[in-house]
Design a protein around this motif. Sequence first.
Motif, PDB file in Angstrom:
ATOM      1  N   ILE B  29      13.084  -4.066  51.940  1.00 43.33           N
ATOM      2  CA  ILE B  29      12.077  -5.099  52.234  1.00 43.33           C
ATOM      3  C   ILE B  29      10.677  -4.497  52.178  1.00 43.33           C
ATOM      4  O   ILE B  29       9.766  -5.072  51.577  1.00 43.33           O
ATOM      5  CB  ILE B  29      12.370  -5.765  53.599  1.00 43.33           C
ATOM      6  CG1 ILE B  29      13.671  -6.563  53.484  1.00 43.33           C
ATOM      7  CG2 ILE B  29      11.220  -6.672  54.036  1.00 43.33           C
ATOM      8  CD1 ILE B  29      14.176  -7.151  54.773  1.00 43.33           C
ATOM      9  N   LYS B  60      21.605  -7.370  44.485  1.00 44.18           N
ATOM     10  CA  LYS B  60      21.234  -7.202  45.889  1.00 44.18           C
ATOM     11  C   LYS B  60      19.719  -7.402  46.059  1.00 44.18           C
ATOM     12  O   LYS B  60      19.262  -8.060  46.998  1.00 44.18           O
ATOM     13  CB  LYS B  60      21.647  -5.816  46.379  1.00 44.18           C
ATOM     14  CG  LYS B  60      21.496  -5.739  47.870  1.00 44.18           C
ATOM     15  CD  LYS B  60      21.991  -4.508  48.551  1.00 44.18           C
ATOM     16  CE  LYS B  60      21.572  -4.639  50.014  1.00 44.18           C
ATOM     17  NZ  LYS B  60      21.614  -3.395  50.734  1.00 44.18           N
ATOM     18  N   GLY B  63      18.968 -10.972  45.681  1.00 44.84           N
ATOM     19  CA  GLY B  63      19.369 -11.687  46.904  1.00 44.84           C
ATOM     20  C   GLY B  63      18.295 -11.632  47.968  1.00 44.84           C
ATOM     21  O   GLY B  63      18.030 -12.620  48.663  1.00 44.84           O
ATOM     22  N   ILE B  64      17.674 -10.482  48.098  1.00 40.20           N
ATOM     23  CA  ILE B  64      16.628 -10.334  49.121  1.00 40.20           C
ATOM     24  C   ILE B  64      15.366 -11.095  48.709  1.00 40.20           C
ATOM     25  O   ILE B  64      14.756 -11.801  49.507  1.00 40.20           O
ATOM     26  CB  ILE B  64      16.348  -8.841  49.365  1.00 40.20           C
ATOM     27  CG1 ILE B  64      17.558  -8.212  50.056  1.00 40.20           C
ATOM     28  CG2 ILE B  64      15.104  -8.653  50.212  1.00 40.20           C
ATOM     29  CD1 ILE B  64      17.526  -6.718  50.122  1.00 40.20           C
ATOM     30  N   PHE B  67      15.824 -14.720  49.287  1.00 38.96           N
ATOM     31  CA  PHE B  67      16.072 -15.122  50.674  1.00 38.96           C
ATOM     32  C   PHE B  67      14.769 -15.290  51.448  1.00 38.96           C
ATOM     33  O   PHE B  67      14.598 -16.220  52.212  1.00 38.96           O
ATOM     34  CB  PHE B  67      16.960 -14.077  51.367  1.00 38.96           C
ATOM     35  CG  PHE B  67      17.368 -14.461  52.761  1.00 38.96           C
ATOM     36  CD1 PHE B  67      18.481 -15.266  52.962  1.00 38.96           C
ATOM     37  CD2 PHE B  67      16.644 -14.041  53.864  1.00 38.96           C
ATOM     38  CE1 PHE B  67      18.859 -15.637  54.240  1.00 38.96           C
ATOM     39  CE2 PHE B  67      17.024 -14.417  55.146  1.00 38.96           C
ATOM     40  CZ  PHE B  67      18.128 -15.210  55.333  1.00 38.96           C
ATOM     41  N   TYR B  68      13.857 -14.363  51.263  1.00 43.14           N
ATOM     42  CA  TYR B  68      12.638 -14.353  52.074  1.00 43.14           C
ATOM     43  C   TYR B  68      11.501 -15.097  51.359  1.00 43.14           C
ATOM     44  O   TYR B  68      11.220 -14.835  50.191  1.00 43.14           O
ATOM     45  CB  TYR B  68      12.206 -12.914  52.363  1.00 43.14           C
ATOM     46  CG  TYR B  68      13.178 -12.170  53.241  1.00 43.14           C
ATOM     47  CD1 TYR B  68      13.170 -12.365  54.613  1.00 43.14           C
ATOM     48  CD2 TYR B  68      14.107 -11.288  52.705  1.00 43.14           C
ATOM     49  CE1 TYR B  68      14.061 -11.687  55.434  1.00 43.14           C
ATOM     50  CE2 TYR B  68      15.007 -10.614  53.513  1.00 43.14           C
ATOM     51  CZ  TYR B  68      14.962 -10.812  54.882  1.00 43.14           C
ATOM     52  OH  TYR B  68      15.848 -10.146  55.695  1.00 43.14           O
TER      53      TYR B  68
END
Lengths: 591, 158
Positions: B29, B60, B63-64, B67-68
Amino acid sequence: MDKVKVVVGLGSCGIAAGAGKVYQRLLEINEAEGGLFELGKTSCIGMCYKEPLVEVTDGTGTYLYGEINDKRAEEIIEKHVKNNQVVTELVEYSDKIGGKEQDFVDNQVKIVLRNCGKMDPESIDEYEKRDGYKSIKKILENNISEDDVIKTVLDSGIRGRGGGGFPTGMKWKFARGYKSDEKYVICNADEGDPGAFMDRSVLEGDPHSVIEGMIIAAYAINATGGVIYCRAEYPLAVKRLNLALEQARKRNYLGKNILGKEGFNFDLYVKEGAGAFVCGEETALIASVEGKRGMPNKRPPFPAEAGLWGKPTNINNVETYANIAWIILHGAADYAKYGTEKSKGTKVFALAGKIRNSGLVEVPMGITINDIIFKLGGGIKEGKKFKAVQMGGPSGGCIPAELGDTIVDYDSVNATGAIMGSGGMVVMDETTCMVDVARFFLNFTQKESCGKCTFCRIGTKRMLEILERITEGKGEEGDIEKLQELAAQIKDSSLCGLGQTAPNPVLTTIKYFRHEYEAHIKDRKCPAKSCKQLITYMINEKCIGCTVCARVCPTKAISGERKQPHLIDQDRCIKCGACYDACKFSSIDKL
Amino acid sequence: MSCREKQQQIKETVSKICAEFNNDPNELIAILHKTQGHYGFLPKEVQIAVAESVGVPASKVFGIVTFYSYFTMEPKGKHPVSICMGTACYVQGAEKVLREFESRLEVKNGQTTDDGKFSINTLRCIGACGLAPVVMIGDKVYGNVKPEEVNNIINEYS
């Protein structure tokens, strides 16, 4: 005689209102005058509605001036600082002469906000001067045991200020009970409830108090490391936290063998979030700290047993930690003096919405909602009627004006169907449509649902569709019952707090404002005259034919001869309200 | 610059950023924050470069990013207009302000103007509720914004 002190409030609110410019101007004046006064900075003073704020302290007392611009700043320096003439008409509050906002100040008890707006948040010296880091010194110098620290926290009766209201001492006790070579403390600074900004104010205004609270927690549970998980939307808070951490390390409040205590090693760092409401939920927060998608996990195991990296972890929120040092220094009994039987101490509320004095207040638990709104908040803007207050953000609910005598403590607020939450209070007046408010919150939770649980992911979507239909005037008989049924299913079948509480705004508005839902569905009317599709604009007999409305109408729906009453063609009207805003003779009615 | 050269350049820049975080996948992140700070957004090629440097599947990283809400795969305008849609701003009329920006700039929420100058997006509460409704352009915050002031605000940047 000491120099006069002039302090500018430079929190996010103040800066947005122009306090940075005022500070610059004062700096220039001071340079030109050869350092006539001592210029300082502080953070949020809480009186957001009067920003930018400047406080002058002279030999006689302190004077808080509000709504300051360059010109007023010059006036204050000229009159007050140079000639000792207080500019009374601009004084909001003074410990010497009172002021317009005396009620706002006098009705508060400041424990969490004890330093906010009183000191420079970027100076560890000022924090130390105001009893800072005395609590951790007290513990280490007197060899107070871990269990005794926890006992003090337990005895104080403090409950988690993030929303759930779980007793903080119990949480610590559980985390202490698990044996492990590594343990963590986490500060939840992912303040996500729209309308709540108390955590931001504390982080910006008094970062050391949060850090000290975490050091004490680390001592009590034998933690080895810690994380402050802060919203990326709060850049100033992140900056001040990092600065404070660096200062604390230099003085060995963090690091190895803290303050000479052999074996007490603890350090902290700030981790920024990336914009996900669900990360306020503790297991989702932990996943996010670990660099993953912030999705919640099943509990048990609770974080106290297996949290960050699978190790025992204690999570509290900003406001909770900010209380701890005060409790240790003054003792549990002093803290428990405030509040009600089951909710001790004080609570910070962020007042916003249609309230006159929007800002930050700290009051003892047990005060009534009416007292907060009318005594501290100064009542409703523009003399309108108080309709409801929304508490607890998207997980909370709307409390109607009739229940204004409800006292604020965890249990009384829960009994209304709302929750205490983190302390956001968004006040609504007669022009706010409660169905639209429910739609707004559901829109929020629906977007923020992480998608793990089917009922939360799809159920909220279906509820939102129904609410959208109702506010567009296409509601159907039986919609209210459908909403209630879906709400019950979502509450029962969701893993985390987000889903379990997402229907609350809908359920409370149905409970207290069912007639508004019915008016939308059956009569195709919005009683608050806020839902666009349900409004009709009509020209009344007061029209003098000035043609202003016809000219502003974007769809040319208004016709009529000059000096003759005009008429709106309802088929062409798109209900933008331009004519209503433009008419100077109140001859357009909103029906 | 050829496509290959461009990709090589992205790889170098990204691997430098990742190295600052010891190529630690747990810091994804933070890495993505920094990478977005550099590029302004996170297109596919950049995400793949991050995944390679850190040693995780590209899925992956994707995905992050998805998501945010802070991460974006679309380039933002030179002056990103962010309108706060927190509760306090909403009840104080933030929606009207948003509509006004949309009609003045002739783009919808989430889009960027053709000249790349402005983009509009909505934010969750930024915590300046005392000044609702609040609009941010870049880092500058405007409080108590009324729809009729929107034009003047835009003009500051034209």
